[in-house]
Write an enzyme that holds these catalytic residues in place. Structure first.
Site, PDB file in Angstrom:
ATOM      1  N   GLU A 148       0.795  -1.246   0.000  1.00  0.00           N
ATOM      2  CA  GLU A 148       0.000   0.000   0.000  1.00  0.00           C
ATOM      3  C   GLU A 148       0.823   1.291   0.000  1.00  0.00           C
ATOM      4  O   GLU A 148       0.514   2.227   0.722  1.00  0.00           O
ATOM      5  CB  GLU A 148      -0.968  -0.005   1.184  1.00  0.00           C
ATOM      6  CG  GLU A 148      -1.907  -1.206   1.173  1.00  0.00           C
ATOM      7  CD  GLU A 148      -2.891  -1.223   2.349  1.00  0.00           C
ATOM      8  OE1 GLU A 148      -2.788  -0.362   3.234  1.00  0.00           O
ATOM      9  OE2 GLU A 148      -3.764  -2.107   2.362  1.00  0.00           O
ATOM     10  N   ASN A 193       2.229  -5.114  -3.199  1.00  0.00           N
ATOM     11  CA  ASN A 193       0.820  -5.463  -2.925  1.00  0.00           C
ATOM     12  C   ASN A 193       0.011  -4.204  -2.625  1.00  0.00           C
ATOM     13  O   ASN A 193       0.483  -3.301  -1.931  1.00  0.00           O
ATOM     14  CB  ASN A 193       0.806  -6.382  -1.687  1.00  0.00           C
ATOM     15  CG  ASN A 193      -0.518  -7.074  -1.432  1.00  0.00           C
ATOM     16  OD1 ASN A 193      -1.098  -7.677  -2.337  1.00  0.00           O
ATOM     17  ND2 ASN A 193      -1.007  -6.990  -0.204  1.00  0.00           N
ATOM     18  N   HIS A 228     -10.419  -6.792  -1.736  1.00  0.00           N
ATOM     19  CA  HIS A 228     -11.494  -6.795  -0.738  1.00  0.00           C
ATOM     20  C   HIS A 228     -12.690  -6.148  -1.426  1.00  0.00           C
ATOM     21  O   HIS A 228     -12.805  -4.923  -1.479  1.00  0.00           O
ATOM     22  CB  HIS A 228     -11.076  -5.996   0.497  1.00  0.00           C
ATOM     23  CG  HIS A 228      -9.892  -6.585   1.190  1.00  0.00           C
ATOM     24  ND1 HIS A 228      -9.972  -7.777   1.890  1.00  0.00           N
ATOM     25  CD2 HIS A 228      -8.604  -6.185   1.280  1.00  0.00           C
ATOM     26  CE1 HIS A 228      -8.784  -8.069   2.380  1.00  0.00           C
ATOM     27  NE2 HIS A 228      -7.937  -7.125   2.022  1.00  0.00           N
ATOM     28  N   GLU A 257      -5.848 -11.148  -1.227  1.00  0.00           N
ATOM     29  CA  GLU A 257      -6.655 -11.001  -0.006  1.00  0.00           C
ATOM     30  C   GLU A 257      -8.152 -11.020  -0.338  1.00  0.00           C
ATOM     31  O   GLU A 257      -8.931 -10.236   0.216  1.00  0.00           O
ATOM     32  CB  GLU A 257      -6.298  -9.682   0.707  1.00  0.00           C
ATOM     33  CG  GLU A 257      -4.825  -9.536   1.006  1.00  0.00           C
ATOM     34  CD  GLU A 257      -4.460  -8.253   1.764  1.00  0.00           C
ATOM     35  OE1 GLU A 257      -5.359  -7.607   2.338  1.00  0.00           O
ATOM     36  OE2 GLU A 257      -3.264  -7.906   1.782  1.00  0.00           O
ATOM     37  N   ASP A 259     -11.931 -11.227  -0.514  1.00  0.00           N
ATOM     38  CA  ASP A 259     -13.197 -11.507   0.180  1.00  0.00           C
ATOM     39  C   ASP A 259     -14.293 -10.681  -0.482  1.00  0.00           C
ATOM     40  O   ASP A 259     -14.021  -9.672  -1.126  1.00  0.00           O
ATOM     41  CB  ASP A 259     -13.132 -11.312   1.706  1.00  0.00           C
ATOM     42  CG  ASP A 259     -12.518 -10.002   2.170  1.00  0.00           C
ATOM     43  OD1 ASP A 259     -12.554  -9.010   1.422  1.00  0.00           O
ATOM     44  OD2 ASP A 259     -12.023  -9.967   3.325  1.00  0.00           O
TER      45      ASP A 259
HETATM   46  C1  XIL Z   1      -6.080  -6.753   8.421  1.00  0.00           C
HETATM   47  C2  XIL Z   1      -6.347  -7.956   9.315  1.00  0.00           C
HETATM   48  O1  XIL Z   1      -7.258  -8.814   8.670  1.00  0.00           O
HETATM   49  C3  XIL Z   1      -6.921  -7.524  10.646  1.00  0.00           C
HETATM   50  O2  XIL Z   1      -7.018  -8.626  11.541  1.00  0.00           O
HETATM   51  C4  XIL Z   1      -6.024  -6.447  11.270  1.00  0.00           C
HETATM   52  O3  XIL Z   1      -6.636  -5.975  12.453  1.00  0.00           O
HETATM   53  C5  XIL Z   1      -5.807  -5.299  10.302  1.00  0.00           C
HETATM   54  O4  XIL Z   1      -5.281  -5.812   9.080  1.00  0.00           O
HETATM   55  N1  XIL Z   1      -4.997  -4.975   3.765  1.00  0.00           N
HETATM   56  C6  XIL Z   1      -3.935  -5.741   4.178  1.00  0.00           C
HETATM   57  C7  XIL Z   1      -4.102  -6.646   5.343  1.00  0.00           C
HETATM   58  O5  XIL Z   1      -2.886  -5.747   3.527  1.00  0.00           O
HETATM   59  O6  XIL Z   1      -2.904  -6.827   6.049  1.00  0.00           O
HETATM   60  C8  XIL Z   1      -5.199  -6.198   6.257  1.00  0.00           C
HETATM   61  O7  XIL Z   1      -5.400  -7.186   7.263  1.00  0.00           O
HETATM   62  C9  XIL Z   1      -6.466  -5.937   5.472  1.00  0.00           C
HETATM   63  C10 XIL Z   1      -6.255  -4.859   4.450  1.00  0.00           C
END
Ligand code: XIL
Length: 345
Positions: A148, A193, A228, A257, A259
């Protein structure tokens, strides 16, 4: 029938017959399907671990490799949880993604409040990457070296300006991190990422420019698309255009990641639509040769970051709270079982 195709047909057929999970279907087509692992159930819940090993061939720590977890004090590293995941992956012949070395979130106090000079911040970044990657050298499939760093509203090159690393070092921190990482474990796949960088647009243009430069110096191997997403998401030309321009650079993409969150309470229609969205993303990745993996950000709605992060939303994963497979599970299974020509890899 060609031997490879025959073996794929047999494995898929047997997989459907004995119902042994997504993993065998994924492996029949040499595909990597993964999930994030939350340490709490990993430590306490045997069913959670059994599903992990049955359904997935990649794992990533949801939090335990992050800076604050693994390097809580200047002179102290805490490897217990990360070690446990690496051992589990090796015992179960799974690949492991390392997430993440350099990010602006989940940083320890000693770093954030330490008033470090630029040189001290570079030394801290270097020491951190060398120590963590060094410990797991040869054992981690792919590292999210930087997470990020790009922000739509950032500086002229769209670097996120409110990042600790940007403020302490300047935008060069990204290149420095990749240089150190490449030396620390030359065999690991190195990833940049980010979120909202899937479609070809202003943000992914900035990511593209960044990885093009890194790639000229052979410092990067892939781009992670967090994904996400919500049910409104649809794969379109803008996603194909983006993944193909990365392919043209010789870079791979992993969906890191995934979802698909729903407005709560979710009804049957929403769950059916969610299944279509998961299927859509799966088919996209299977049909683009440089799309190397899909990693879900957890697998059961019991343990997901979504409800705490997006108010009123949840049920984003493929098993429900009692570990029953949801329609989304069926959609992934179906896309992995289809013998569509051109989709086999
Ligand atoms: C999130 C985790 O799922 C949570 O448990 C934590 O509190 C915060 O981070 N982008 C990312 C991940 O790269 O590392 C994040 O994970 C979600 C967003």
């Amino acid at each position: 029938m060609q031997p490879k195709l025959l073996s794929l047909v047999c494995t898929v057929f047997l997989g459907l017959l004995v119902d042994d999970g997504l993993r065998s279907l994924a492996e029949a087509r040499e595909f990597r399907l993964g999930t994030a692992v939350s340490m709490m159930p990993f430590r306490r819940d045997d069913q959670y671990k059994a599903i992990l090993a049955r359904e997935f061939n990649v794992i990533v720590g949801e939090n335990c490799f992050k800076f604050d977890a693994i390097h809580p004090q200047r002179d102290r590293y805490e490897f217990r949880d990360a070690d446990a995941l690496v051992e589990f992956a090796s015992a179960n012949k799974m690949k492991i993604r390392g997430h993440t070395l350099i990010w602006h979130n989940q940083l320890p106090e000693w770093l954030k409040e330490g008033n470090l000079t630029r040189d001290e911040a570079i030394a801290a970044l270097t020491n951190h990457i060398e120590t963590v990657m060094g410990r797991y050298k040869g054992k981690i499939w792919a590292w999210d070296v930087v997470n990020e760093a790009i922000d739509q509203a950032g500086d002229p090159q769209h670097f996120r300006e409110d990042s600790f690393w940007y403020k302490a070092i300047g935008p060069e921190y990204v290149t420095i991190a990749f240089e150190v990482a490449r030396k620390a474990d030359p065999g690991a796949r190195l990833y940049y990422n980010d979120f909202d960088n899937e479609a070809k647009d202003e943000k992914s243009d900035a990511v593209y420019r960044l990885v093009s430069e890194l790639n000229q110096r052979k410092l990067v191997d892939g781009v992670g698309w967090q994904m996400h997403i919500s049910n409104a998401f649809k794969i379109g030309k803008e996603h194909r255009d983006n993944i193909r321009r990365l392919a043209a650079l010789g870079l791979e993409v992993s969906i890191t990641e995934l979802d698909v969150r729903l407005k709560l309470p979710a009804n049957r229609d929403a769950l059916a639509k969610q299944a279509r969205t998961y299927g859509d993303v799966m088919r996209f990745c299977l049909s683009e040769p440089n799309c190397k993996a899909i990693v879900l950000w957890g697998f059961t709605d019991m343990y997901s970051w979504v409800p705490q992060t997006f108010r009123g939303e949840g049920d984003a994963l493929i098993f429900d709270r009692d570990y029953a497979p949801k329609p989304a599970y069926g959609a992934i299974r179906e896309s992995l079982s289809k013998l569509t020509p051109g989709l086999s890899r």
